[in-house]
Design a protein around this motif. Structure first.
Motif, short mmCIF file in Angstrom:
data_model
loop_
_atom_site.label_atom_id
_atom_site.label_comp_id
_atom_site.label_asym_id
_atom_site.label_seq_id
_atom_site.Cartn_x
_atom_site.Cartn_y
_atom_site.Cartn_z
N LYS A 66 14.76 0.82 -12.18
CA LYS A 66 13.60 0.47 -13.00
C LYS A 66 12.43 0.01 -12.14
CE LYS A 66 15.41 -0.72 -17.53
NZ LYS A 66 15.51 -1.78 -18.54
N LYS A 67 11.29 0.59 -12.39
CA LYS A 67 10.10 0.18 -11.66
C LYS A 67 9.57 -1.13 -12.20
CE LYS A 67 8.53 4.82 -10.46
NZ LYS A 67 7.41 5.77 -10.53
N LYS A 68 9.08 -1.96 -11.31
CA LYS A 68 8.47 -3.22 -11.74
C LYS A 68 7.11 -2.92 -12.36
CE LYS A 68 9.02 -6.97 -9.56
NZ LYS A 68 8.83 -8.04 -8.58
N LYS A 69 6.73 -3.69 -13.35
CA LYS A 69 5.48 -3.44 -14.08
C LYS A 69 4.26 -3.70 -13.21
CE LYS A 69 7.42 -4.36 -18.64
NZ LYS A 69 7.33 -5.21 -19.86
N LYS A 70 4.32 -4.71 -12.38
CA LYS A 70 3.17 -5.07 -11.56
C LYS A 70 3.51 -4.86 -10.09
CE LYS A 70 1.26 -8.54 -14.70
NZ LYS A 70 0.84 -9.95 -14.85
N THR A 71 2.60 -4.19 -9.38
CA THR A 71 2.80 -4.01 -7.95
C THR A 71 2.32 -5.25 -7.22
OG1 THR A 71 0.64 -2.96 -7.76
CG2 THR A 71 2.54 -1.52 -8.10
N GLU A 72 2.95 -5.54 -6.09
CA GLU A 72 2.60 -6.71 -5.31
C GLU A 72 2.03 -6.26 -3.97
OE1 GLU A 72 5.78 -9.51 -5.03
OE2 GLU A 72 6.55 -9.00 -7.01
N PRO A 73 1.06 -6.97 -3.42
CA PRO A 73 0.49 -6.59 -2.13
C PRO A 73 1.55 -6.63 -1.04
CG PRO A 73 -0.23 -8.79 -2.77
CD PRO A 73 0.45 -8.21 -3.95
N LEU A 74 1.54 -5.62 -0.18
CA LEU A 74 2.53 -5.52 0.88
C LEU A 74 1.89 -5.75 2.24
CD1 LEU A 74 4.43 -2.30 -0.28
CD2 LEU A 74 5.09 -4.67 -0.72
N SER A 75 2.66 -6.26 3.17
CA SER A 75 2.20 -6.40 4.55
C SER A 75 2.14 -5.02 5.19
CB SER A 75 3.16 -7.29 5.33
OG SER A 75 4.42 -6.65 5.44
N ARG A 76 1.51 -4.94 6.35
CA ARG A 76 1.44 -3.67 7.07
C ARG A 76 2.85 -3.18 7.41
NH1 ARG A 76 -2.51 -3.36 12.14
NH2 ARG A 76 -3.97 -3.79 10.44
N HIS A 77 3.71 -4.12 7.77
CA HIS A 77 5.10 -3.77 8.09
C HIS A 77 5.79 -3.12 6.89
CE1 HIS A 77 9.26 -5.31 9.70
NE2 HIS A 77 9.21 -4.00 9.56
N LEU A 78 5.66 -3.72 5.72
CA LEU A 78 6.31 -3.17 4.53
C LEU A 78 5.67 -1.87 4.08
CD1 LEU A 78 7.10 -6.37 2.41
CD2 LEU A 78 8.63 -5.04 3.87
N HIS A 79 4.37 -1.73 4.27
CA HIS A 79 3.72 -0.45 3.98
C HIS A 79 4.31 0.66 4.85
CE1 HIS A 79 0.63 -0.82 0.97
NE2 HIS A 79 0.18 -1.94 1.50
N ASP A 80 4.59 0.31 6.11
CA ASP A 80 5.18 1.29 7.02
C ASP A 80 6.58 1.68 6.56
OD1 ASP A 80 5.23 2.86 9.44
OD2 ASP A 80 6.57 1.35 10.28
N ILE A 81 7.36 0.68 6.13
CA ILE A 81 8.71 0.96 5.61
C ILE A 81 8.62 1.84 4.36
CG2 ILE A 81 10.73 -0.07 4.50
CD1 ILE A 81 10.44 -2.44 6.39
N LYS A 82 7.67 1.53 3.48
CA LYS A 82 7.53 2.31 2.26
C LYS A 82 7.16 3.75 2.57
CE LYS A 82 5.41 2.20 -2.32
NZ LYS A 82 4.51 1.46 -3.25
N ARG A 83 6.30 3.95 3.55
CA ARG A 83 5.90 5.31 3.94
C ARG A 83 7.13 6.09 4.42
NH1 ARG A 83 5.11 7.36 8.72
NH2 ARG A 83 5.10 5.30 9.73
N LYS A 84 7.98 5.45 5.21
CA LYS A 84 9.18 6.11 5.71
C LYS A 84 10.18 6.38 4.58
CE LYS A 84 8.74 4.12 10.34
NZ LYS A 84 9.27 3.13 11.31
N LEU A 85 10.26 5.47 3.61
CA LEU A 85 11.14 5.67 2.47
C LEU A 85 10.69 6.86 1.64
CD1 LEU A 85 11.76 1.98 1.33
CD2 LEU A 85 13.43 3.52 2.37
N LYS A 86 9.37 6.99 1.46
CA LYS A 86 8.83 8.13 0.71
C LYS A 86 9.17 9.44 1.43
CE LYS A 86 4.88 5.97 -1.64
NZ LYS A 86 3.40 5.91 -1.72
N LYS A 87 9.08 9.42 2.74
CA LYS A 87 9.39 10.61 3.52
C LYS A 87 10.87 10.99 3.35
CE LYS A 87 9.07 12.48 8.21
NZ LYS A 87 8.72 12.19 9.64
N VAL A 88 11.74 10.00 3.33
CA VAL A 88 13.17 10.24 3.15
C VAL A 88 13.43 10.88 1.79
CG1 VAL A 88 15.36 9.07 2.72
CG2 VAL A 88 14.05 8.53 4.76
#
Length: 381
Positions: free
Chosen positions: A5-27
């Motif tokens: 389930k997706k959370k209703k509100k997105t939270e600001p991410l650090s540069r580190h977490l943005h990088d992890i998210k980018r890699k997760l999307k690629k996977v």
């Protein structure tokens, strides 16, 4: 595919977490999955050895709990190993409670067995998913290179492959620990929580609601302070909610790691008290792993203000080996829960007040259960 389930509100991410998210999307876009038959002879040997060791240690709650602690003492940077150890102790206590003085008088033997199977299956599943990750990390350390590309060959989520690679480079113990909380709870979601069998036998039964009402799903962390162990911990009332279980995991992590003195006291207790499954391990003034009481229904109260009434026998809390035989498990259900990179929001570190005061609530729970036993000899059949 397991849906998150997706959370209703997105939270600001650090540069580190943005990088992890980018890699997760690629996977998520990568449809090519490495299979064990594609591995070199050396890599196959690593996977086979890790699988063998994990199976050897995944015998029962006692062996798993000790394995977590042993690993943490060797690799203290892997925080989840200690969190897993501390929570697994509670799993063992919950298992033996089913044969102890109180719950055994409220539940038929059939229901006791169903609840044990549920607890044992969950404990087994988490270990066979988490511990191979630890052993692969240890082998990576030994060889001086990342071996986490082998995780999918052991049925580990692609989510954790990204996280372990990130940890190998950046050594962020908090992000790794929280990712493992997300992974293990998501791993259980379809296999246990959403499983129709367990929904009917566990979550829809009056026993489960009784335990929730009486706060008997408390997680306790004893600490070494003199002869009598002090308790820190938390209670979860919405066990069926994946989100709530993840948040609980974050708060339990805070209790174990944010206060250095408290961490040392809890760890010292865990090292000094081998896990047996009996609640005598932490409160021998109330519990005993030898049954001191008379057979038959409970006649009078034994507890008052979390103390035994003078002359009363201690509450029976058996050791796991005397309460339940080892269980043979069917293979873990296949499938990867990970299908949404948005779960990275759970890896964001939050400062939240978590005092962990649990002793009063736990004492009230014991007294309420005793009153329930006195009120009705057998409530559920």
């Amino acid at each position: 595919m397991f849906f998150f389930k997706k959370k209703k509100k997105t939270e600001p991410l650090s540069r580190h977490l943005h990088d992890i998210k980018r890699k997760l999307k690629k996977v998520l876009l990568d449809t090519c999955t490495l299979k064990i038959e594609d591995l070199s002879r050396e890599d196959k040997a690593i996977v086979e050895q890790i699988t063998k060791i994990t199976k050897m240690l995944n015998i029962n709650n006692v062996t798993r709990t000790q394995a977590y602690l042993d690993f943490y003492l060797r690799y203290p940077e892997i925080h989840w190993a200690f969190l897993g150890h501390a929570v697994s102790r509670n799993g063992g206590w919950n298992m033996t409670d089913l044969k102890g003085d109180l719950l055994s008088r409220l539940m038929s033997e059939e229901k006791q067995e169903e609840f044990f199977e549920f607890l044992e299956r969950g404990n087994w599943l988490i270990f066979q998913d988490a511990f191979p990750q630890f052993l692969l990390y240890a082998e990576s350390i030994r060889q001086g290179r990342s071996l986490f590309y082998l995780l999918p060959c052991m049925g580990i989520s692609r989510f954790m492959e990204v996280i372990w690679d990130d940890f190998w480079q950046r050594r962020d113990s908090y992000i790794l620990a929280m990712a493992q909380v997300v992974n293990e709870q998501s791993y259980l979601e379809a296999r246990m929580i959403q499983n129709p069998f367990y929904k009917e036998k566990i979550f829809q039964t009056l026993e489960f609601f009784l335990q929730d009402l009486l706060s008997f799903n408390q997680i306790l962390f004893p600490s070494r302070k003199g002869e009598k162990a002090s308790l820190t911990g938390m209670t979860i009332h919405q066990f069926g909610s994946l989100h709530e279980r993840i948040i609980l995991g974050r708060r339990l992590y805070h209790l174990l790691f944010k206060d250095r003195k408290q961490h040392k006291e809890i760890l010292a207790w865990c090292i000094s008290r081998a896990h047996t499954g009996s609640r005598k391990d932490y409160w021998p003034h109330i519990f005993n792993d030898v049954n001191e009481g008379l057979p038959g229904p409970l006649q009078i109260r034994r507890l008052k203000n979390c103390r035994l009434i003078k002359g009363s026998p201690k509450l029976y809390s058996p050791q796991l080996e005397h309460a339940w035989p080892n269980m043979k498990h069917r293979p873990a259900e296949p499938g990867d829960w990970f299908d949404d990179s948005g779960v990275v929001v759970y890896l964001k570190e939050k400062e939240e007040p978590v005092n962990g005061k649990i002793t009063g609530d736990y004492c009230e729970t014991l007294q309420n259960l005793e009153l329930a036993v006195l009120a009705k000899k057998t409530v559920f059949i």
